[in-house]
Design an enzyme around this catalytic site. Structure first.
Site, PDB file in Angstrom:
ATOM      1  N   GLU A 186       0.832  -1.215   0.000  1.00 26.03           N
ATOM      2  CA  GLU A 186       0.000   0.000   0.000  1.00 26.03           C
ATOM      3  C   GLU A 186       0.860   1.255   0.000  1.00 26.03           C
ATOM      4  OE1 GLU A 186      -3.778  -0.582   2.661  1.00 26.03           O
ATOM      5  OE2 GLU A 186      -4.194   0.776   1.014  1.00 26.03           O
ATOM      6  N   ASP A 234       0.494  -8.491   2.916  1.00 25.41           N
ATOM      7  CA  ASP A 234      -0.870  -8.314   3.417  1.00 25.41           C
ATOM      8  C   ASP A 234      -1.767  -9.213   2.580  1.00 25.41           C
ATOM      9  OD1 ASP A 234      -3.411  -7.554   4.063  1.00 25.41           O
ATOM     10  OD2 ASP A 234      -3.166  -5.434   3.554  1.00 25.41           O
ATOM     11  N   ASN A 294      -4.856 -10.096   3.341  1.00 22.06           N
ATOM     12  CA  ASN A 294      -6.281  -9.822   3.532  1.00 22.06           C
ATOM     13  C   ASN A 294      -7.073 -11.112   3.761  1.00 22.06           C
ATOM     14  OD1 ASN A 294      -6.981  -6.964   3.596  1.00 22.06           O
ATOM     15  ND2 ASN A 294      -6.166  -6.842   1.513  1.00 22.06           N
TER      16      ASN A 294
END
Length: 258
Positions: free
Chosen positions: A34, A149, A151
Site C-alpha cells: 500500500e 498483506d 487480507n
DNA sequence: ATGACTTGCGCGGCAAGA
C-alpha cells in the site's frame, strides 16, 4: 537473515516511521505494501541513504508494493496469469545471502469487499493466480518467503470477534479455503510454526477505538517454502508500531532465518 | 448505526480500505 513485511498505508505519510524502523531492526529485507504512489514518487533517496536498495512496483493513488534490501536484488514485478491486471500488488526478487539465494515476494492481496460486487471474484481469481505461481516457485526447491498483506484471517483464533467477520471477504469460508490450498502446496505460516497463541493481530481499524479495545485481526503473513522453514529461528509482530503518532493501521511482522 | 478514521486527489467531497 531478517525479513519483515509491512503494509504502510502510504509510504510518503509513513516515511519517518519507516526510516526509524529500518534503523532499529536493520532488516536485511523489508517488503512494503500500500505505497499509494507511483514509482517516481517513492522516497527513494531517503531509503537509499539509510543503506537500502529499492525495487518498486507502484501505481497512482492505490496499491503499490516494494522490496527494500541491504544487498542488491534481481527483480520481477507483477503476478503472472493476467496481463490485463493493472493493479500493482506483487513484486518478487532474489536476494543473495552468504552462499545462497533467497527468493522474496511482497504481496498485497485484494481485499475483496464488498462481497457481491466484482471485487470478491477478483480476489478469488487473484488467489488462484498466486497459488499457481507459488506452485511453480516451489519447484525451484529454494528458500522462498511469500510475505505481505494477504487480507485473509486464517482462523477464528486470528481475530478478536469472529462473529463480526463472518460475512466479510477476509473471513468467508471460500477465502480461507483458498488460503489453505496455498499452504497445502507445502508452505508454512511462519507465525503458526512458532506459536499457537491467540490474540496475535497485525491490523487494527482506525475507527471506533479498535486499537484501544484490541479489536484486531491477523492478516499479514510470511509463508515459507520448506527450505526457508527449516531455517526459521524466530517470529516477531512489531505491535508497538501501532501505538505511534500517525500510525499505519497495520504493523510489521518480522522473521529471522538462520 | 450503510456510522466511527485515514489517505489520495485536488480544493469539494468522494472512493477505498478492512
Amino acid at each position: 537473515m531478517i525479513i519483515a513485511t509491512w503494509n504502510v498505508n502510504s509510504v510518503r505519510q509513513r516515511l519517518d516511521h519507516l526510516l526509524a524502523y529500518l534503523k532499529e531492526h536493520e532488516p536485511d529485507v523489508l517488503c512494503l505494501q500500500e505505497l499509494k504512489c507511483q514509482d517516481d514518487a517513492f522516497p527513494r533517496l531517503e531509503v537509499e541513504s539509510a543503506g537500502y536498495n529499492v525495487v518498486v512496483h507502484g501505481q497512482k493513488t492505490f496499491n503499490g508494493v516494494a522490496i527494500l534490501s541491504k544487498r542488491p536484488v534481481e527483480v520481477r514485478a507483477g503476478l503472472p496469469g493476467d496481463e490485463n491486471d493493472a493493479q500493482a500488488r506483487y513484486i518478487e526478487a532474489t536476494v543473495p545471502d552468504c552462499d545462497r539465494i533467497v527468493r522474496v515476494a511482497s504481496i498485497y492481496l485484494p481485499n475483496g469487499n464488498p462481497v457481491g460486487t466484482e471485487k470478491y471474484p477478483y480476489k478469488l481469481t487473484w488467489m488462484d493466480r498466486l497459488i499457481s505461481h507459488a506452485r511453480d516457485l516451489l519447484k525451484l526447491e529454494e528458500p522462498l518467503v511469500l510475505a505481505g498483506d494477504y487480507n485473509v484471517i486464517p482462523s477464528p483464533h486470528d481475530c478478536y470477534d469472529p462473529a463480526a467477520w463472518a460475512n466479510d471477504a477476509l473471513f468467508l469460508p471460500q477465502t480461507r479455503e483458498k488460503f489453505r490450498s496455498l499452504l497445502n502446496l507445502g508452505l508454512t505460516d511462519a507465525l503458526r510454526a512458532v506459536t499457537d497463541e491467540t490474540g496475535l493481530y497485525t491490523f487494527w481499524d482506525y475507527q471506533a477505538g479498535a486499537w484501544q479495545r484490541n479489536n484486531g485481526i491477523r492478516i499479514d503473513h510470511l509463508l515459507l517454502s520448506p527450505q526457508a522453514a527449516d531455517k526459521l529461528k524466530s517470529v516477531a509482530v512489531d505491535k508497538n508500531m501501532r501505538a505511534l503518532e500517525k500510525p499505519s493501521d497495520h504493523v510489521p511482522v518480522r522473521i529471522e532465518l538462520a
